[in-house]
Design an enzyme around this catalytic site. Structure first.
Site, PDB file in Angstrom:
ATOM      1  N   GLY A   7      49.949  38.087  83.089  1.00  0.00           N
ATOM      2  CA  GLY A   7      49.133  39.223  83.476  1.00  0.00           C
ATOM      3  C   GLY A   7      47.655  38.959  83.232  1.00  0.00           C
ATOM      4  N   ALA A  28      54.538  44.872  79.881  1.00  0.00           N
ATOM      5  CA  ALA A  28      54.760  46.298  80.127  1.00  0.00           C
ATOM      6  C   ALA A  28      54.734  46.574  81.623  1.00  0.00           C
ATOM      7  CB  ALA A  28      53.678  47.144  79.450  1.00  0.00           C
ATOM      8  N   GLU A  53      45.641  55.610  76.901  1.00  0.00           N
ATOM      9  CA  GLU A  53      46.423  56.633  77.597  1.00  0.00           C
ATOM     10  C   GLU A  53      47.272  57.460  76.621  1.00  0.00           C
ATOM     11  OE1 GLU A  53      46.877  57.524  80.898  1.00  0.00           O
ATOM     12  OE2 GLU A  53      45.308  56.217  81.673  1.00  0.00           O
ATOM     13  N   SER A  97      52.552  48.595  83.501  1.00  0.00           N
ATOM     14  CA  SER A  97      51.273  49.092  82.994  1.00  0.00           C
ATOM     15  C   SER A  97      50.502  49.990  83.958  1.00  0.00           C
ATOM     16  CB  SER A  97      50.379  47.899  82.612  1.00  0.00           C
ATOM     17  OG  SER A  97      50.137  47.069  83.741  1.00  0.00           O
ATOM     18  N   SER A 150      47.477  51.738  73.929  1.00  0.00           N
ATOM     19  CA  SER A 150      46.637  52.142  75.054  1.00  0.00           C
ATOM     20  C   SER A 150      45.913  53.457  74.792  1.00  0.00           C
ATOM     21  CB  SER A 150      47.506  52.288  76.308  1.00  0.00           C
ATOM     22  OG  SER A 150      46.805  52.920  77.352  1.00  0.00           O
ATOM     23  N   LEU A 180      52.154  41.883  75.148  1.00  0.00           N
ATOM     24  CA  LEU A 180      51.361  42.450  76.236  1.00  0.00           C
ATOM     25  C   LEU A 180      52.216  42.868  77.423  1.00  0.00           C
ATOM     26  CD1 LEU A 180      48.448  39.813  76.268  1.00  0.00           C
ATOM     27  CD2 LEU A 180      48.791  41.773  74.733  1.00  0.00           C
ATOM     28  N   TYR A 184      53.896  56.533  81.226  1.00  0.00           N
ATOM     29  CA  TYR A 184      53.328  55.323  80.632  1.00  0.00           C
ATOM     30  C   TYR A 184      52.739  55.633  79.255  1.00  0.00           C
ATOM     31  CZ  TYR A 184      50.032  51.544  79.711  1.00  0.00           C
ATOM     32  OH  TYR A 184      49.315  50.531  79.102  1.00  0.00           O
ATOM     33  N   ARG A 243      42.360  41.529  87.490  1.00  0.00           N
ATOM     34  CA  ARG A 243      43.032  42.826  87.467  1.00  0.00           C
ATOM     35  C   ARG A 243      43.777  43.021  88.781  1.00  0.00           C
ATOM     36  NH1 ARG A 243      45.194  46.752  84.178  1.00  0.00           N
ATOM     37  NH2 ARG A 243      43.709  48.427  83.760  1.00  0.00           N
TER      38      ARG A 243
END
Length: 322
Positions: free
Chosen positions: A11, A82, A127, A84, A125, A80, A151, A186
């Site tokens: 990622g 996930a 979030e 996401s 995160s 890391l 998430y 990204r």
């Protein structure tokens, strides 16, 4: 030579972290999820692949992780992996809970059973905070967590599991509560790279419109290169703990759009449209992080500004389409 194991090594964050650890002399191992199209799976790490030891594994399968931890015997693990993407988590909540939440429990159990002296970095995160803000407009380690997406809920589960395994079993597990971080690597279905990519395509006449959702959503955006350095610094501390990693500066999606289109000498009013499909069932209005604790503990400072990060992303897509 230290050995590090990175889940989600292919990622955005995993690729930058692998580069950093190789530079620091680590032996770097990574877990890949089996994909029928192997050619597209290692795009972000192809330039360093010869220096990596990669193995297939499944974060939702405890036996798979036990095997990897036993074979690699890592000094450090950076978790890391996930599902996401927040919007996708509404479409696939059960998968997100498994891949983002239960997977962390599997990894912690594998380490507890096989190599309990391994240090673990858990990717948490911003979030997790949802729409909770402190009175000064920031979110920090003590801010209540009220996630507004599957998430975010899954990340809260992982966050508390990490703390529980740290307290109950004495594992070295640190949570890095990272706010939004971007780069040319990204995924282009994330709003920052979507805007940069599509604006360049508009510039070259390949498309005419850019559909977006909530332009007033505000985020604290940093560069992934800066944030993987924070991950490593957190793992070098004497004691495990939880740390917010953020720039402390927030911008709206509208700010993002205006800057990118201005750099390309385009008028966003002529090309940007609002599409209800890109609104979340429950919106997260604003994120801005206070990384004072991280700075005090490690001396970490971001090197990239918001504008420099976007300039790099724009330049990437100009090279792709020119």
């Amino acid at each position: 030579m230290k050995k590090a194991l990175i889940t989600g090594i292919n990622g955005q964050d995993g690729s930058y972290l692998a580069e950093l650890l190789l530079e620091k002399g680590y032996e770097v191992h990574g877990i890949l999820k089996r994909n029928s199209v192997a050619e597209t799976q290692t795009t972000r790490i192809e330039h360093i692949r010869k220096d990596l030891s990669l193995t297939y594994g499944d974060m939702t399968d405890l036996s798979s992780l036990i095997y990897v931890v036993k074979e690699v015997a890592p000094d450090e693990i950076y978790n890391l992996a996930a599902q996401s993407h927040v919007k996708i988590s509404f479409d696939q909540p059960i998968y997100t809970a498994q891949a983002t939440g239960v997977s962390t429990m599997n990894l912690l159990e594998a380490v507890r059973l096989i190599k309990s002296d391994t240090r673990i970095y858990q990717a948490s995160s911003s979030e997790m905070f949802g729409n909770t803000l402190e009175v000064d407009g920031f979110q920090r380690e003590t801010t209540p967590m009220n996630p507004v997406s599957p998430y975010g809920c899954s990340k809260v589960f992982s966050y508390h599991l990490a703390r529980n395994y740290r307290n109950a079993y004495g594992l070295f597990v640190s949570n890095g509560i990272l706010f939004n971080h971007e780069s040319p690597r990204r995924g282009s279905n994330f709003v920052t790279n979507k805007v940069c990519k599509e604006a360049v395509r508009i510039k070259f006449g390949k498309t005419g419109t850019l559909p977006l959702g909530n332009l007033d959503a505000s985020r604290d955006w940093g560069h992934a290169k800066d944030y993987v350095e924070a991950m490593w610094l957190i793992m070098q501390l004497d004691e495990p703990d939880d740390y917010v990693c953020a720039t402390g500066i927030s911008h709206t999606v509208r700010d993002l759009v205006n800057y990118v289109f201005s750099k390309l000498e385009l008028d966003p009013d002529e090309h940007v449209t609002i599409d209800e499909r890109y609104f979340r069932p429950e919106e997260l209005d604003a994120l801005r992080g206070d990384a004072s604790k991280l700075r005090a503990a490690t001396g970490w400072e971001p090197r990239y500004t918001f504008e420099e990060m976007l300039d790099e992303m724009i330049e990437h897509w100009l090279e792709v389409y020119s």
